[in-house]
Design an enzyme around this catalytic site. Structure first.
Site, mmCIF file in Angstrom:
data_model
loop_
_atom_site.group_PDB
_atom_site.id
_atom_site.type_symbol
_atom_site.label_atom_id
_atom_site.label_comp_id
_atom_site.label_asym_id
_atom_site.label_seq_id
_atom_site.Cartn_x
_atom_site.Cartn_y
_atom_site.Cartn_z
ATOM 1 N N ASN A 219 42.223 2.392 53.062
ATOM 2 C CA ASN A 219 40.652 3.003 53.250
ATOM 3 C C ASN A 219 40.086 2.225 54.238
ATOM 4 O O ASN A 219 39.023 2.728 54.893
ATOM 5 C CB ASN A 219 40.160 2.958 51.806
ATOM 6 C CG ASN A 219 39.736 1.883 51.255
ATOM 7 O OD1 ASN A 219 40.499 0.807 51.577
ATOM 8 N ND2 ASN A 219 38.698 1.656 50.326
ATOM 9 N N GLY A 299 48.040 -4.758 42.820
ATOM 10 C CA GLY A 299 47.449 -6.158 42.991
ATOM 11 C C GLY A 299 47.855 -6.962 41.465
ATOM 12 O O GLY A 299 48.239 -8.172 41.423
ATOM 13 N N GLU A 314 41.715 -8.318 45.585
ATOM 14 C CA GLU A 314 40.390 -7.426 45.500
ATOM 15 C C GLU A 314 40.976 -6.186 45.078
ATOM 16 O O GLU A 314 41.651 -5.459 45.927
ATOM 17 C CB GLU A 314 39.544 -7.562 46.996
ATOM 18 C CG GLU A 314 39.108 -8.991 47.207
ATOM 19 C CD GLU A 314 37.756 -9.131 46.334
ATOM 20 O OE1 GLU A 314 37.334 -8.332 45.399
ATOM 21 O OE2 GLU A 314 37.626 -10.408 46.334
ATOM 22 N N CYS A 348 36.049 1.505 47.518
ATOM 23 C CA CYS A 348 36.158 0.373 46.335
ATOM 24 C C CYS A 348 34.895 0.233 45.637
ATOM 25 O O CYS A 348 34.608 0.238 44.452
ATOM 26 C CB CYS A 348 36.886 -1.082 46.689
ATOM 27 S SG CYS A 348 35.925 -2.036 47.742
ATOM 28 N N ARG A 501 30.239 -3.682 49.989
ATOM 29 C CA ARG A 501 31.047 -4.931 50.342
ATOM 30 C C ARG A 501 30.232 -5.732 51.252
ATOM 31 O O ARG A 501 30.348 -6.943 51.079
ATOM 32 C CB ARG A 501 32.431 -4.376 50.696
ATOM 33 C CG ARG A 501 33.469 -5.579 50.587
ATOM 34 C CD ARG A 501 34.879 -5.240 50.905
ATOM 35 N NE ARG A 501 34.897 -4.280 51.932
ATOM 36 C CZ ARG A 501 35.058 -4.559 53.209
ATOM 37 N NH1 ARG A 501 35.258 -5.711 53.646
ATOM 38 N NH2 ARG A 501 35.328 -3.461 54.185
HETATM 39 P P1 NAP Z 1 47.303 0.554 46.902
HETATM 40 O O1 NAP Z 1 48.299 1.683 46.371
HETATM 41 O O2 NAP Z 1 47.314 -0.294 45.672
HETATM 42 O O3 NAP Z 1 47.982 -0.134 48.256
HETATM 43 C C1 NAP Z 1 47.333 -1.350 48.721
HETATM 44 C C2 NAP Z 1 48.551 -2.067 49.529
HETATM 45 O O4 NAP Z 1 49.603 -2.464 48.913
HETATM 46 C C3 NAP Z 1 49.208 -1.209 50.521
HETATM 47 O O5 NAP Z 1 49.331 -1.766 51.756
HETATM 48 C C4 NAP Z 1 50.407 -0.591 50.186
HETATM 49 O O6 NAP Z 1 51.474 -0.160 50.970
HETATM 50 C C5 NAP Z 1 51.002 -2.045 49.421
HETATM 51 N N1 NAP Z 1 51.935 -1.983 48.459
HETATM 52 C C6 NAP Z 1 52.375 -1.054 47.766
HETATM 53 N N2 NAP Z 1 53.278 -1.429 46.683
HETATM 54 C C7 NAP Z 1 53.571 -2.617 47.035
HETATM 55 C C8 NAP Z 1 54.338 -3.669 46.360
HETATM 56 N N3 NAP Z 1 54.826 -3.532 45.681
HETATM 57 N N4 NAP Z 1 54.285 -5.184 47.113
HETATM 58 C C9 NAP Z 1 53.213 -5.409 47.784
HETATM 59 N N5 NAP Z 1 52.275 -4.497 48.347
HETATM 60 C C10 NAP Z 1 52.484 -3.029 47.970
HETATM 61 O O7 NAP Z 1 46.063 0.785 47.222
HETATM 62 P P2 NAP Z 1 45.564 1.912 48.271
HETATM 63 O O8 NAP Z 1 45.606 3.362 47.678
HETATM 64 O O9 NAP Z 1 45.970 1.542 49.689
HETATM 65 O O10 NAP Z 1 43.854 1.650 48.034
HETATM 66 C C11 NAP Z 1 42.970 2.140 47.039
HETATM 67 C C12 NAP Z 1 42.777 0.969 46.182
HETATM 68 O O11 NAP Z 1 42.219 -0.276 46.784
HETATM 69 C C13 NAP Z 1 41.651 1.533 45.144
HETATM 70 O O12 NAP Z 1 41.968 1.249 43.814
HETATM 71 C C14 NAP Z 1 40.289 0.657 45.618
HETATM 72 O O13 NAP Z 1 39.538 0.488 44.746
HETATM 73 C C15 NAP Z 1 40.951 -0.424 46.116
HETATM 74 N N6 NAP Z 1 40.248 -1.216 47.159
HETATM 75 C C16 NAP Z 1 39.696 -2.496 46.537
HETATM 76 C C17 NAP Z 1 38.786 -3.303 47.562
HETATM 77 C C18 NAP Z 1 38.092 -4.286 47.076
HETATM 78 O O14 NAP Z 1 37.817 -5.238 47.938
HETATM 79 N N7 NAP Z 1 37.954 -4.671 45.900
HETATM 80 C C19 NAP Z 1 38.398 -2.749 48.759
HETATM 81 C C20 NAP Z 1 39.208 -1.388 49.248
HETATM 82 C C21 NAP Z 1 40.109 -0.680 48.262
HETATM 83 P P3 NAP Z 1 51.995 1.186 51.376
HETATM 84 O O15 NAP Z 1 50.741 1.684 51.600
HETATM 85 O O16 NAP Z 1 52.985 1.048 52.185
HETATM 86 O O17 NAP Z 1 52.219 1.672 50.025
#
Ligand code: NAP
Length: 546
Positions: A219, A299, A314, A348, A501
């Site tokens: 995002n 995470g 995060e 997020c 954020r």
């Molecule tokens: P995600 O599916 O958890 O993916 C995040 C990152 O992890 C991507 O780069 C993804 O790569 C990678 N990834 C996937 N499987 C992995 C593995 N087994 N080992 C290591 N890395 C792996 O999250 P998203 O859909 O991109 O983002 C949405 C989520 O992020 C929401 O839950 C949101 O709340 C959260 N978020 C949190 C914050 C915060 O600061 N708290 C900020 C922004 C977003 P691929 O894309 O190649 O799968």
């Protein structure tokens, strides 16, 4: 696809307009919107004039596949395989990136380790100088990078530019903050601890950890990448970036800006591939000394598998917005719109549940509905407020939450509409705790409203969540606001504003399943260093002015 106001009678854009389209790439039908909708998207229209892949970015692509970055060079993977990046608007392949192999990851980490040793010996002011240079180059190339964000993650055009500019500012701030906080250490004397004379002087400084692995989500791929890269580099670490698949090409362009700034060979690397395929190999790699991850539940899984290295996590949120009877309802409505619907709720810190006192709920819902009707729905190129969500699976998930709420009796303030990945903004009133939407993170333009009869009920709902990222409270009574803020189990509580954020130097952290550690520029720099002490032992006690 053309923008259209949410409440407009002709808002079924695919049924009523665009009859001149020639090529049909995809057809999608579904029935939950009460009307059957067909989606026809012509890819060529959206590919129009591309600034990405040209000029200084020419070398980062070969054929139609972007290269990965290691040892100061852009390379093709020996896998011969690529990963497709689907444009969320057209739902066709927009870009392709290399699917890196485990062998390549090993080499990248080895180079990173070697480069870090030299970088740690580079004066702090020189590290800062290079970071300032990278920030300037990044901002200079905001347009092509923003273009990638529009096409990869359907972020509205203006917001995409803002993300890149904010990222440049973040890098510069890291450089400035780094020279201050890393330029200082501590001096301790031994006689403050019982039983000791002043025979020991302890000098502490902050030393780098080594190789930092950065994994941002889709995002804010550029901003959340540099929020890890900046602190890591200024602190003397090397950095391996694994960008999200959606957002990888914007990240590769951003990495080229670091390359152009002239950072030492091997100090920054960027390996591409699906997280599900190379993620575990990276996060469990013995050469990695620190992991900074932003994303969803992935995470939590990483934190269970990673070795004994510092983790910055995060993760997701279910940010509650508690509205008291004395709140300024116009202010609340404006913040629910901004907090709940910007970037189609894919933030997020989006407002993910409104907990409003029953006595003012009707008035608030009416005000929010009036503003929802004014939201522009359509493609990111036209700077619409609501744009397609990142993927079809994400849209299906959001639809599942809406269906569940419908079945269990929630009031739909607007008609549910979906066309492809585009979901119209929806306020759900009279949501109850037995509905999934009361607890789950939709990451889409759907905001549930739960009516409460006491403030305690609101706090209880907030604290019953697995998440604890942020929350907000609206009231004119600052004393009450402080008490509620203290009672809410979240990393941050905003008083009279939606969760957010930024600014990027504020501490940012989640409790419970929302994270480990704290971000924010200073906190990230500290997290990416370790304290090193040198103790000078004197043969006899020595007291100043003794
Ligand atoms: P995600 O599916 O958890 O993916 C995040 C990152 O992890 C991507 O780069 C993804 O790569 C990678 N990834 C996937 N499987 C992995 C593995 N087994 N080992 C290591 N890395 C792996 O999250 P998203 O859909 O991109 O983002 C949405 C989520 O992020 C929401 O839950 C949101 O709340 C959260 N978020 C949190 C914050 C915060 O600061 N708290 C900020 C922004 C977003 P691929 O894309 O190649 O799968």
């Amino acid at each position: 696809m053309h923008a259209i106001k949410c409440g407009s009678p002709s808002s079924n854009i695919y049924s009523h307009t665009n009859t001149s389209r020639k090529t049909i790439q995809h057809t999608h039908t579904h029935t939950f919107s009460h009307t059957v909708v067909e989606i026809r998207v012509e890819r060529e229209n959206l590919k129009s004039v591309s600034m990405a892949e040209t000029g200084v970015f020419e070398e980062i692509i070969e054929g139609d596949v972007f290269k990965y970055y290691t040892d100061g060079e852009w390379k093709k993977s020996t896998s011969g395989k690529s990963v497709a990046i689907i444009n969320p608007t057209t739902r066709t392949t927009q870009y392709k990136v290399q699917a890196c192999t485990q062998e390549e990851v090993n080499k990248v980490i080895e180079s990173s380790k070697i480069a870090q040793r030299q970088w740690a010996k580079t004066p702090l002011w020189k590290r800062a100088e290079l970071l300032h240079k990278a920030a300037a180059i990044l901002k200079e190339h905001k347009a092509p990078i923003a273009e990638c964000l529009v096409k990869e993650i359907a972020k509205p055009a203006k917001d995409s530019v803002t993300e890149v500019v904010r990222s440049g500012d973040l890098i510069s701030y890291c450089a400035e903050e780094g020279v201050r906080i890393l330029g200082e250490g501590k001096f301790l004397v031994s006689d403050s601890f019982p039983g000791n004379e002043r025979t020991k002087y302890c000098l502490t400084s902050k030393i780098p950890l080594g190789v930092v692995l950065a994994i941002p989500p889709f995002n804010y791929p550029v901003n959340l990448a540099v929020s890890k890269i900046g602190p890591a580099l200024i602190a003397g670490n090397s950095l391996v970036l694994k960008p999200p698949t959606q957002g990888a090409v914007a990240c590769l362009h951003m990495v080229q800006c670091f390359h152009l700034a002239g950072f030492p060979t091997g100090l920054i690397s960027c390996v591409t591939g699906k997280g599900s395929e190379i993620g575990d190999f990276l996060t469990m790699h013995p050469g990695v000394n620190c992991i900074s991850f932003t994303g969803g539940d992935t995470g939590i899984a990483i934190s269970k598998k990673a070795g004994m290295v510092p983790l910055q996590m995060e993760l997701g949120g279910k940010d509650a917005c508690i509205v008291l009877e004395d709140a300024d309802l116009d202010l609340v409505a404006a913040n629910i719109i901004k907090g709940g619907f910007s970037y189609s709720g894919q933030r997020c810190t989006a407002v993910k549940v409104v907990l409003v006192m029953e006595s003012v709920a009707d008035a608030l819902v009416e005000k929010v509905n009036a503003k929802v009707a004014k939201l522009k729905v359509g493609p990111p190129e036209e700077d619409c407020d609501i744009t397609p969500v990142v993927s079809e699976s994400s849209a299906n998930f959001i639809e599942g939450l809406a269906k569940d709420a419908k079945t269990k009796g929630a009031t739909f303030c607007q008609e549910y509409r979906r066309e492809g990945n585009l979901i119209w903004p929806l306020l759900l009133d009279n949501v109850r705790p037995d509905m999934r939407i009361a607890w789950e993170e939709p990451f889409g333009p759907i905001v549930p409203v739960i009516r409460i009869n006491s403030v305690e009920e609101g706090i209880h709902h907030c604290n019953a969540s697995n998440f604890g990222l942020q929350g907000c409270v609206f009231t004119k009574d600052i004393n009450k606001a402080i008490l509620i803020s203290d009672a809410m189990e979240t990393g941050t509580v905003q008083i009279n504003s939606a969760p957010a954020r930024g600014p990027d130097h504020f501490p940012f952290q989640g409790l419970k399943d929302s994270g480990i550690g704290s971000q924010g520029i200073t906190n990230s720099i500290n997290m990416m260093t370790k304290i090193k002490s040198t103790v000078i032992n004197l043969p006899t006690p020595s007291y100043t002015m003794g």
